[in-house]
Each structure stands twice: as structure tokens, then as C-alpha cells.
Design an enzyme around this catalytic site. Structure first.
Site, short mmCIF file in Angstrom:
data_model
loop_
_atom_site.label_atom_id
_atom_site.label_comp_id
_atom_site.label_asym_id
_atom_site.label_seq_id
_atom_site.Cartn_x
_atom_site.Cartn_y
_atom_site.Cartn_z
N PRO A 2 0.70 -1.32 -0.11
CA PRO A 2 0.00 0.02 -0.12
C PRO A 2 0.75 1.19 -0.03
O PRO A 2 1.90 1.50 0.91
CB PRO A 2 -0.88 0.02 1.45
CG PRO A 2 -0.12 -0.89 1.96
CD PRO A 2 0.64 -2.09 1.13
N GLU A 3 0.79 2.30 -0.94
CA GLU A 3 1.43 3.61 -0.90
C GLU A 3 0.35 4.41 -0.47
O GLU A 3 -0.75 4.28 -0.28
CB GLU A 3 1.85 3.89 -2.28
CG GLU A 3 2.98 2.64 -2.57
CD GLU A 3 3.94 3.18 -3.82
OE1 GLU A 3 3.79 4.53 -4.22
OE2 GLU A 3 4.44 2.60 -4.29
N HIS A 93 -4.09 -14.77 9.56
CA HIS A 93 -3.45 -13.35 9.61
C HIS A 93 -4.21 -12.19 9.97
O HIS A 93 -3.87 -11.10 9.97
CB HIS A 93 -2.85 -12.95 8.13
CG HIS A 93 -2.17 -14.21 7.57
ND1 HIS A 93 -0.69 -14.62 8.26
CD2 HIS A 93 -1.99 -14.96 6.54
CE1 HIS A 93 -0.19 -15.64 7.38
NE2 HIS A 93 -1.18 -15.93 6.61
N ARG A 112 2.45 -10.36 6.37
CA ARG A 112 3.96 -10.32 6.58
C ARG A 112 4.26 -9.42 7.75
O ARG A 112 5.48 -9.50 8.30
CB ARG A 112 4.57 -9.55 5.28
CG ARG A 112 4.22 -10.36 3.91
CD ARG A 112 4.99 -9.87 2.86
NE ARG A 112 6.58 -10.00 2.99
CZ ARG A 112 7.50 -9.27 2.00
NH1 ARG A 112 6.59 -8.99 0.82
NH2 ARG A 112 8.60 -9.42 2.24
N ARG A 154 22.77 17.24 -3.76
CA ARG A 154 22.69 15.98 -3.71
C ARG A 154 23.07 15.10 -4.88
O ARG A 154 22.40 15.33 -6.12
CB ARG A 154 20.96 15.50 -3.52
CG ARG A 154 20.78 15.82 -1.99
CD ARG A 154 19.38 15.26 -1.69
NE ARG A 154 18.82 15.84 -0.20
CZ ARG A 154 18.85 14.92 0.62
NH1 ARG A 154 18.98 13.69 0.36
NH2 ARG A 154 18.46 15.33 2.01
#
Ligand SMILES: [Zn+2]
Length: 273
Positions: A2-3, A93, A112, A154
Site C-alpha cells: 500500500p502506498e 493473519h 507479513r 545531492r
């Protein structure tokens, strides 16, 4: 994984059912998530009203007045709502349930176990996990000029810099790849070499892509209630992400794949320079 858009869609999916409701009980079946779930969470949360559910980066913040429940979905976490008539036996889970005063259950599933369920009694935005986050990409605080300023000197690639949550919060691998394609920027370019105009195009591309993704997820909002699947992780069509060896949809050139900082990068060598 998920973002930001997926987390925002989760927030919009669950908030109407939880906000304004009191927590009746908390069941933790497995506290061993990314960090241990506080053993006294049930005591802390019981009787409190969830005033508001906000999001910061990929964190969901359940504002309960005297403190905040911080929830992160990690790599494989999902949330679903079970109305009192539809509460089923938890699966292997399903590590946590939050039961409301009306019997509705919010169930947290995470195969997970990289997700997190934490409590803070001080300002959640000052919690160590959140205090260092850069600006929210969908606010005015994040813009091309800020990106330009923060990338000077950077030498790291622009893609790695974009995925650094201290520069901008919540932009993960999928949307970093897609935004760089939309802005026509090669992901390997050193961030410090990007011109101001390119930083402006990139900041706008990030916003556009996140908004489109959130809108795409809107159609799955009702799936948060009473389903047994993994709601919220809507399928989208990507321009470059996982499109390796396929023709670029803009120019027909073959999409390439590279490794950057342990993550896969996908790009069009013709459209992105
Ligand atoms: Zn192309």
C-alpha cells in the site's frame, strides 16, 4: 504494497463508519508486528471515542482526544469493517480487531507483519515515526521550488531522493516511477542536477498521479465493508511500473528495468532524459 493513495482510500473507506463511535474492546491475537503492539492497548482505548481519522504519509491516525492510535499497513496490511451481523471467525493473519459500541469490528490483517499498531498520548505528529516526515505531497507545502531547494548538492538519483520520506512523505516505488515518466525525467539523473523547471514539472506530476490514483480507488470504497478479500488495492494501469519489455505507450520504445537502492526502476529511455 500500500502506498499513499491506497492508504488514503482506506481512510476514506473506513472513516464514515468509525468517526464519532466509541471503542468497546480491542482484541490483539498477535502483537508481533513491526513493533510490538502495546499490551495495554485495550485498557487505553476502551471507552474512548474516535473523533477523527487522519492520514500523514502512509500512517493512519485515529484521533481519540486524549491520544492517537497510529496504524501503518506495512507491506501487506489491510483493514476491513465487519458489521455486527457479519463478524466471522478470524483467519490466521487477522492479528487485531477493534470493536465499536455498535458492534462493528475493524479487522486488521497483515500476513507479513510489517505493519504497526501503536498508541501515543502526545501530539501524534511529533511521534518519532512521524516527526521526520517531509511535507505532504498533496499540500501546497510541497512544490517544485521546495523540491529544487531540497535536492541541491545531492548526488543521489532523483528517484531515490523522491522515495526518501524526509524530502516528501509517502511517495513509494510505484508513484516515483510513474511521476518521473510523466515529467520526462530519467530516474538515474543526479537529483542535484535537476533544473528548477524540471522540479516544478516533477512536483506537479507527483500531485496529478496521486490524485488520479486516489480517484481510481474511489470505486472500491464500499468494498471495505463486509468483504473477505483485500479491499483498497485497486488495479490501475501504469505507464512504466512493471511494464518492462513492453512498448512505451507514448513513443513505442521498449520500457527498461534497472535496480536502484534495492528497488526496481522502470523507465522509457526515449521519453525520459
Ligand atoms: Zn517513451
Amino acid at each position: 504494497m500500500p502506498e499513499l493513495p491506497e492508504v488514503e482510500v482506506v481512510r476514506r473507506g473506513i472513516a464514515p463508519y468509525l468517526e464519532g463511535h466509541q471503542v468497546a474492546s480491542v482484541t490483539i491475537r498477535n502483537p508481533n508486528l513491526r513493533w510490538p503492539v502495546p499490551s495495554d492497548l485495550g485498557k487505553t482505548l476502551g471507552g474512548l471515542t474516535i473523533d477523527k481519522i487522519a492520514r500523514r504519509g502512509k500512517y493512519l491516525l485515529f484521533d481519540c482526544g486524549i491520544g492517537t492510535l497510529i496504524l501503518h499497513l506495512g507491506m501487506s496490511g489491510s483493514l476491513r469493517l465487519l458489521p455486527d451481523t457479519a463478524v466471522t471467525m478470524p483467519g490466521k493473519h487477522d492479528h487485531a480487531d477493534l470493536t465499536l459500541d455498535n458492534g462493528t469490528v475493524l479487522r486488521f490483517k497483515d500476513p507479513r507483519r510489517f505493519g504497526a499498531i501503536l498508541w501515543t498520548s502526545v501530539d501524534a505528529l511529533r511521534h518519532p515515526l512521524l516527526a521526520q516526515l517531509g511535507p505532504e505531497p498533496l499540500t501546497e507545502a510541497f512544490n517544485g521550488y521546495l523540491l529544487y531547494q531540497r535536492t541541491r548538492n545531492r548526488s543521489a538519483s532523483i528517484k531515490e531522493v523522491l522515495m526518501n520520506s524526509r524530502i516528501v512523505a509517502g511517495v513509494g516505488n510505484i508513484y516515483a516511477n510513474e511521476a518521473l515518466f510523466q515529467a520526462g525525467i530519467n530516474p538515474m539523473r543526479p537529483a542535484g542536477g535537476l533544473e528548477l523547471i524540471k522540479c516544478e514539472e516533477l512536483a506537479q506530476a507527483i500531485k496529478d498521479i496521486l490524485i488520479l490514483a486516489i480517484e481510481a480507488g474511489g470505486s472500491s470504497l464500499r468494498d471495505f465493508v463486509d468483504t473477505s478479500g483485500n479491499p483498497g488495492y485497486f488495479q490501475q494501469q501504469y505507464w512504466v511500473y512493471r511494464q518492462v519489455a513492453r512498448p512505451c505507450r507514448k513513443c513505442g520504445t521498449t520500457i527498461l528495468q534497472a535496480r536502484q537502492g534495492q528497488r526496481s526502476t522502470f523507465y522509457c529511455p526515449q521519453c525520459q532524459e
